[in-house]
Motif scaffolding. Structure first.
Motif: not given
Length: 413
Positions: A321-325
């Protein structure tokens, strides 16, 4: 506050409003947690406890410059690590043996939520007899080695401003429960009294931002953020100001001399939190699982695109569940312009790498800087919650994926 300075006991009693936040994070991590007003403050507290002044800390050069200045403020020498260019994680095998032997600690980054190789770093630190510290600001829901990021180090720090969206607060988690009270007391001694103006600014900020967005007053929004000390950078990196920084480093350890750098974009990073602020953070933390589920879905969608899997990438890696990809694009400026036309602003860029930014006067450069430079130049960190809009904008723009030069990707990857 050097090693062993923090005495037993705590100035705060069991009725303190931070307790529920700590209990929630304890349930997620399986270790003792201490609430702190910001992730950067928690990291400073940990560095001062575990690392002797003058020690050397291995860290990622693709990282927020605020973290670099926190390491300097703790009286430590940053040592920049070689990186895997696919996700900017530490490339353990590329760190020379003489560098390993010189270290006082290792600090992970878990950039955008992509985990560093914590199990291997844990084994290496154990063999060397040095602490592993995890910066999990972007990785509150990520896992590595079957465990949550933040459960491998001697200590780990989390931001409640990122996935939680509270725009304040942090957690310092510790492996040894016997250290909890000492670290809590040490943090208390470093905190500044809360200010009514700071609490008011925090409470009205969401409403002001919503009003500005609704009226599309973009210039007013930037001006307001700057006035509140929430956005101070004209460029990706803040001005280094080497002469002033050299004087601050000479007086380290200490936050006061380094405050002009450490406070950037968050002036209340070491202020005591008021009850209304803590209640808002608690409400946001209660919704974290829903946010993580949405981030995981958006991450999976973005990773499936041609920008999400660079040459030599790892398509079999589970979706975090990345904060930013970090999409890897050939022309980041063109990609950012395409996103801006749809109202999508790209932040959390860390270019150039810290050794190129700060120079040998303030850090040991990476022995193999090419991976960090390539990633920093091509990474386009996008919000997974806006995955479909991002994909549509990039498809429309015709921006192509970045192609890693031959030989850049580690042979063991």
């Amino acid at each position: 506050m050097a090693i062993g300075e923090a005495g037993p006991g705590s100035a705060r009693d069991g009725s303190r409003p931070e307790k529920r936040l700590e209990e929630t994070m304890r349930g997620r991590l399986g270790r003792e947690c201490v609430y702190v007003p910001s992730c950067r403050f928690g990291l400073y507290t940990a560095l001062r406890h575990w690392c002797p002044p003058g020690g050397r800390v291995l860290m990622s050069p693709v990282n927020d410059d605020v973290i670099f200045f926190v390491v300097l403020a703790a009286g430590l020498r940053p040592v920049q690590a070689p990186l895997d260019p696919r996700d900017a994680s530490i490339d353990i095998d590329a760190v020379p043996e003489d560098v390993w032997g010189s270290l006082s600690a290792v600090l992970t980054t878990n950039l955008y939520g992509n985990p560093d190789p914590a199990p291997a770093l844990r084994a290496r630190c154990d063999a060397l007899g040095i602490p592993l510290l995890e910066d999990a600001a972007h990785a509150i829901g990520s896992e590595v080695g079957g465990r949550p990021v933040g459960s491998w180090g001697d200590a780990s720090v989390f931001s409640l401003s990122k996935h939680v969206g509270a725009k304040a607060g942090g957690i310092l988690a510790v492996a040894d429960p016997g250290l909890r009270e000492a670290l809590e007391k040490a943090g208390d001694d470093l905190l500044l009294p809360r200010r009514a103006t700071a609490e008011l600014a925090y409470l009205v900020r969401p409403y002001a931002e919503a009003a500005v967005r609704g009226l599309r007053l973009r210039r007013a929004a930037w001006a307001t953020m700057r006035l509140l000390g929430l956005m101070e950078r004209e460029e990706i990196r803040m001005p280094l100001r080497p002469r002033e920084l050299a004087r601050a480093v000479a007086s380290a350890p200490g936050l006061d001399a380094h405050d002009p750098w450490v406070r950037v974009d968050m002036h209340d990073y070491r202020l005591r939190s008021g009850r209304l602020r803590l209640r808002r953070i608690e409400r946001r933390l209660d919704r974290l699982d829903d946010v993580l589920d949405a981030c995981r879905s958006g991450t999976q969608l973005l990773r499936s695109t041609r920008w999400g899997q660079p040459a030599g990438g790892r398509p079999d890696a589970p979706a975090q569940p990345l904060f930013r990809v970090p999409l890897l694009v050939a022309d980041r400026d063109a990609a950012m312009r395409a996103l801006a036309r749809r109202g999508i602003v790209v932040g959390y860029l860390y270019d150039p790498p810290l050794d190129d930014y700060a120079g040998a006067a303030f850090t040991d450069p990476s022995p193999s800087p090419e991976g960090a430079r390539w990633f920093a130049r091509h990474a386009l960190p996008v919000d997974p919650l806006r995955a479909r809009a991002v994909i549509a904008a990039l498809e429309e723009s015709g921006v192509g994926p970045a192609e890693a030069p031959e030989g850049l990707v580690p042979s063991g990857g």
